[in-house]
Design a protein around this motif. Structure first.
Motif, PDB file in Angstrom:
ATOM      1  N   PRO A 175       0.803  -1.237   0.000  1.00 13.86           N
ATOM      2  CA  PRO A 175       0.000   0.000   0.000  1.00 13.86           C
ATOM      3  C   PRO A 175       0.829   1.278   0.000  1.00 13.86           C
ATOM      4  CG  PRO A 175      -0.881  -1.587   1.570  1.00 13.86           C
ATOM      5  CD  PRO A 175       0.423  -2.142   1.102  1.00 13.86           C
ATOM      6  N   VAL A 176       1.944   1.292   0.726  1.00 12.59           N
ATOM      7  CA  VAL A 176       2.750   2.517   0.793  1.00 12.59           C
ATOM      8  C   VAL A 176       3.421   2.800  -0.547  1.00 12.59           C
ATOM      9  CG1 VAL A 176       4.725   3.625   1.894  1.00 12.59           C
ATOM     10  CG2 VAL A 176       3.117   2.306   3.280  1.00 12.59           C
ATOM     11  N   PHE A 207       0.805   4.109  -2.771  1.00 15.53           N
ATOM     12  CA  PHE A 207       0.472   5.481  -2.381  1.00 15.53           C
ATOM     13  C   PHE A 207       1.488   6.464  -2.958  1.00 15.53           C
ATOM     14  CE2 PHE A 207       1.394   8.941   0.615  1.00 15.53           C
ATOM     15  CZ  PHE A 207       0.181   9.618   0.586  1.00 15.53           C
ATOM     16  N   GLU A 216       2.933   7.942   6.153  1.00 12.89           N
ATOM     17  CA  GLU A 216       2.651   7.354   4.844  1.00 12.89           C
ATOM     18  C   GLU A 216       1.832   6.072   4.973  1.00 12.89           C
ATOM     19  OE1 GLU A 216       5.851   8.225   1.410  1.00 12.89           O
ATOM     20  OE2 GLU A 216       6.553   6.892   3.010  1.00 12.89           O
ATOM     21  N   TYR A 217       2.210   5.239   5.933  1.00 15.55           N
ATOM     22  CA  TYR A 217       1.492   3.977   6.136  1.00 15.55           C
ATOM     23  C   TYR A 217       0.033   4.248   6.487  1.00 15.55           C
ATOM     24  CZ  TYR A 217       0.122  -0.482   8.202  1.00 15.55           C
ATOM     25  OH  TYR A 217      -0.543  -1.646   8.506  1.00 15.55           O
ATOM     26  N   ALA A 236      -1.885   5.580   3.420  1.00 14.08           N
ATOM     27  CA  ALA A 236      -2.074   4.539   2.404  1.00 14.08           C
ATOM     28  C   ALA A 236      -3.151   3.543   2.793  1.00 14.08           C
ATOM     29  CB  ALA A 236      -0.751   3.808   2.166  1.00 14.08           C
ATOM     30  N   ASN A 237      -3.446   3.419   4.094  1.00 16.58           N
ATOM     31  CA  ASN A 237      -4.369   2.387   4.563  1.00 16.58           C
ATOM     32  C   ASN A 237      -5.605   2.932   5.281  1.00 16.58           C
ATOM     33  OD1 ASN A 237      -2.859  -0.388   4.166  1.00 16.58           O
ATOM     34  ND2 ASN A 237      -1.324   1.050   4.946  1.00 16.58           N
TER      35      ASN A 237
END
Length: 256
Positions: A144-145, A148, A178-179, A182-183
């Motif tokens: 995901p990151v 992103f 960021e994590y 992205a989630n």
């Protein structure tokens, strides 16, 4: 009386000498025995080796194993660099000296080759143990990151009241943000990311809540010099667990 006195003195000296020799001999045996005992304590058997990567297998040293894992984190600050991954919801930290072990992002799917090998724990006399050593690593799928970053290419700015933060820790906090972005299931966050005019930033401060210490990250979407906080995140100083702040109920919700 004089001959008897001399004879008694001779016997006494002889007895002391014998006792001294016996004591020295016993002391030598004790020291030797204790030394052997310490050595045995500092060497760990390589039998019955196990790993959460393969919980039902009896592992062997130097044998190579291959697994597919999810990347979590890289930490190069200790005696050994640690490359932490996840498989079947179990975290495993590989020991590594690979120079190409840094560039992955949390959630990336990796093929790894590894083995069980010796490690030495610092302390009073190095204690030998065994752990998972990373041999090779290759990314097979973006997490995901990484996805992103391909969609949102602007750098995420930050402000901090903590001047003493190291560059490595600032990078770590950036990765946590960021994590989350992205989630996140937060609708305001998802709308901000999709907006063509999105200008995301975050603040860094340190706070106490319910007797625990946290780094608090205030994520905002900046527009025409106005800052609008869209989510507060709390990062536990000790456990490194990440939480969303539920403002309505004044509570923390763990973010996985």
């Amino acid at each position: 009386m004089k001959p008897f006195y001399c004879l008694a003195l001779f016997v006494l000296l002889l007895s002391c000498k014998e006792n001294k020799e016996i004591t020295a001999e016993n002391l030598g045996k004790t020291v030797q025995k204790d030394s052997i005992k310490v050595t045995e304590t500092n060497i760990v058997s390589n039998e019955n080796l196990v790993s959460d990567l393969r919980p039902n297998e009896k592992l062997k040293t130097e044998e190579r194993y291959s697994d597919q894992v999810e990347f979590i984190n890289f930490d190069g600050n200790g005696d050994y660099a640690l490359f932490t991954v996840q498989k079947n919801k179990k975290l495993v930290s590989f020991y590594t000296n690979l120079e190409d072990a840094r560039p992955f992002k949390r959630g990336d799917v990796l093929d790894v080759e590894w083995k069980m090998d010796t490690i030495y724990e610092a302390g009073e006399g190095e204690k030998q143990g065994f752990g998972e050593w990373l041999i090779t690593v290759k990314k097979v799928k973006d997490g995901p990151v990484s996805l992103f970053r391909k969609k949102y290419k602007n750098p995420i700015k930050y402000t901090s009241e903590k001047d003493e933060l190291t560059a490595d820790f600032k990078d770590y906090l950036y990765e946590q943000v960021e994590y989350y972005l992205a989630n996140s299931k937060n609708e305001l966050v998802k709308l901000a990311i999709k907006s063509p005019n999105a200008d995301l930033s975050y603040s860094i401060e340190e706070k106490e809540k319910d007797g625990r210490s946290y780094y608090v990250l205030g994520i905002s979407n900046d527009f025409e010099h106005h800052t609008n906080i869209i989510q507060w995140l709390y990062l536990d100083n000790e456990t490194r667990n990440l939480y969303e702040y539920d403002l309505a109920n004044d509570k923390l919700v763990k973010f996985d």
